[in-house]
Motif scaffolding. Structure first.
Motif, PDB file in Angstrom:
ATOM      1  N   TYR A   5      -4.583   5.890   2.101  1.00  0.00           N
ATOM      2  CA  TYR A   5      -3.766   4.805   1.565  1.00  0.00           C
ATOM      3  C   TYR A   5      -4.465   4.145   0.381  1.00  0.00           C
ATOM      4  CZ  TYR A   5      -0.187   4.706   5.193  1.00  0.00           C
ATOM      5  OH  TYR A   5       0.867   5.024   6.004  1.00  0.00           O
ATOM      6  N   ARG A  20       0.857  -1.178   0.000  1.00  0.00           N
ATOM      7  CA  ARG A  20       0.000   0.000   0.000  1.00  0.00           C
ATOM      8  C   ARG A  20       0.893   1.227   0.000  1.00  0.00           C
ATOM      9  NH1 ARG A  20      -3.546  -3.252   3.425  1.00  0.00           N
ATOM     10  NH2 ARG A  20      -2.112  -2.962   5.178  1.00  0.00           N
ATOM     11  N   ASP A  76      -5.437   0.853  -2.006  1.00  0.00           N
ATOM     12  CA  ASP A  76      -5.690  -0.553  -1.746  1.00  0.00           C
ATOM     13  C   ASP A  76      -4.381  -1.321  -1.916  1.00  0.00           C
ATOM     14  OD1 ASP A  76      -8.383  -0.013  -1.383  1.00  0.00           O
ATOM     15  OD2 ASP A  76      -8.871  -0.414  -3.498  1.00  0.00           O
ATOM     16  N   VAL A  77      -4.341  -2.552  -1.447  1.00  0.00           N
ATOM     17  CA  VAL A  77      -3.154  -3.377  -1.646  1.00  0.00           C
ATOM     18  C   VAL A  77      -2.973  -3.635  -3.143  1.00  0.00           C
ATOM     19  CG1 VAL A  77      -2.066  -5.600  -1.204  1.00  0.00           C
ATOM     20  CG2 VAL A  77      -3.328  -4.444   0.618  1.00  0.00           C
TER      21      VAL A  77
END
Length: 381
Positions: A211, A203, A213-214
């Motif tokens: 932040y 992230r 998303d992954v």
């Protein structure tokens, strides 16, 4: 526990930890009848039998079997094997039967005494970083061959990493990174050979402060490299090199012979300008002195770590400078061409030149060519 006598680079705590996963906690010791010598063309030392020497100095450490197995893997990559020798602890007359890693007979030529502090100052951080990569991959499968074939390029990648860490990284316009701006959720290194491949699930902080998303990102991890375009301002000619390029072939290009600047990777511990001069001698038999940095940067930062230092070299280029050269042991077959500057620009316009660093340097030369020629042609220049 196994008693092991360490006499070379493994005395350096960060490197030992990268190999064995623990600190080399031990006590000073010596190996009578032996001496530690430097090796011609290598950074690591050699343990030699020398009855007249005061004794090879090192550390006596007690290690678990798992650490010894890791040392076997690492030392085996360089052709070293374990043998039993008698070591003496400093301040203790009691001899100790210890395991010592010894090279094959006549493996290398020696060149005087070797100094751990001098090695650590030049190679310590680089070697520890490279070994951590090599050992992670060499353990699966656990063979010395897996470590040996990966180590030279891992060392070059480690050198590039340290060079990047030492750079100033100005942030006048772009974001100034702060701790926590990037969070790695998962990391994998599935491949390492001529280049490495790293994959991260991570992230990163967005510009609005939230932040992401992954996201999964992958990169080719490469050594830093140099390019150099030789230019004769009196004759107004440049030297181009031509060679077969697998990347061009792999893309599907119908002509994989590429017109380029002289180029090559920076060897571990080598300065960029030194690499540029070395490559010019290897690829075109040119001895260069006058180098001007044109630019430096990432040619493809989205997925490739390679960082290029691009140079222009002022030199004399007679027609006889053209020819075929290259390092035979690296399967290089490189033809050089002496062409007028305007021919270079015509080749770029027709897309016969499709090499990014050459195009960048050619346009820089186009902007500065008149001034360079005036200086070269003026009386007393």
């Amino acid at each position: 526990m196994v008693a092991v006598f360490l006499y070379g680079t493994l005395q350096h705590a960060p490197l030992f930890d990268a190999v064995a996963g623990c600190a080399p906690a031990g006590r000073p010791a010596s190996l009578p009848g032996h001496a530690v010598r430097a090796v011609v063309g290598q950074a690591f030392p050699l343990l030699c039998v020398d009855d007249g020497a005061a004794g090879a100095e090192g550390l006596l450490v007690d290690l678990p079997d798992s650490a010894v197995a890791a040392l076997d893997l690492y030392e085996g990559a360089f052709g070293y094997t374990r043998a039993t020798r008698t070591a003496l602890c400093v301040g203790d007359d009691a001899p100790v039967a210890a395991q010592v890693y010894l090279p094959a007979d006549n493996a290398w030529e020696t060149a005087g005494d070797w100094n751990l502090d001098h090695w650590a100052a030049s190679y310590g951080a680089m070697s520890a970083h490279a070994v951590s990569e090599v050992m992670a991959i060499a353990r699966n499968p656990a063979t010395p061959d897996a470590a040996r074939v990966r180590y030279p390029m891992a060392l070059a990648r480690a050198d590039a990493h340290l060079r990047a860490q030492a750079a100033s990284a100005p942030a006048r316009l772009r974001r100034q990174p702060a701790p926590g701006d990037i969070e790695t959720v998962h990391f994998d290194r599935p491949y390492a050979y001529f280049f490495g491949v790293e994959v991260s699930d991570l992230r990163f902080r967005r510009f609005d402060g939230s932040y992401s998303d992954v996201a999964r990102r992958a990169a080719f991890i490469m050594a830093d490299a140099v390019t150099v375009l030789p230019y004769d301002p009196v004759r107004d000619v440049v030297l181009l090199v031509e060679q077969f390029r697998y990347g061009v072939l792999a893309r599907g290009d119908r002509n994989p012979w590429s017109l380029e600047c002289i180029a090559g990777r920076i060897d571990p511990g080598e300065a960029p300008q030194t690499a540029a001069r070395r490559e010019a001698e290897e690829e075109a038999r040119l001895i260069l002195t006058d180098l001007t940095e044109v630019s430096r940067g990432y040619p493809s930062p989205g997925a490739v770590t390679e960082y290029l230092y691009n140079y222009l070299a002022l030199c004399e280029l007679p027609d006889a400078a053209a020819g075929v050269a290259g390092v035979e042991g690296e399967d290089e077959d490189i033809r050089s061409h002496i062409v007028p500057f305007q021919t270079l620009m015509d080749l770029i316009a027709s897309n016969e030149v499709e090499n990014g660093p050459l195009i960048t340097t050619a346009f820089w030369l186009a902007l500065n060519r008149d001034a360079l020629r005036r200086t070269a042609l003026s009386p007393g220049a």
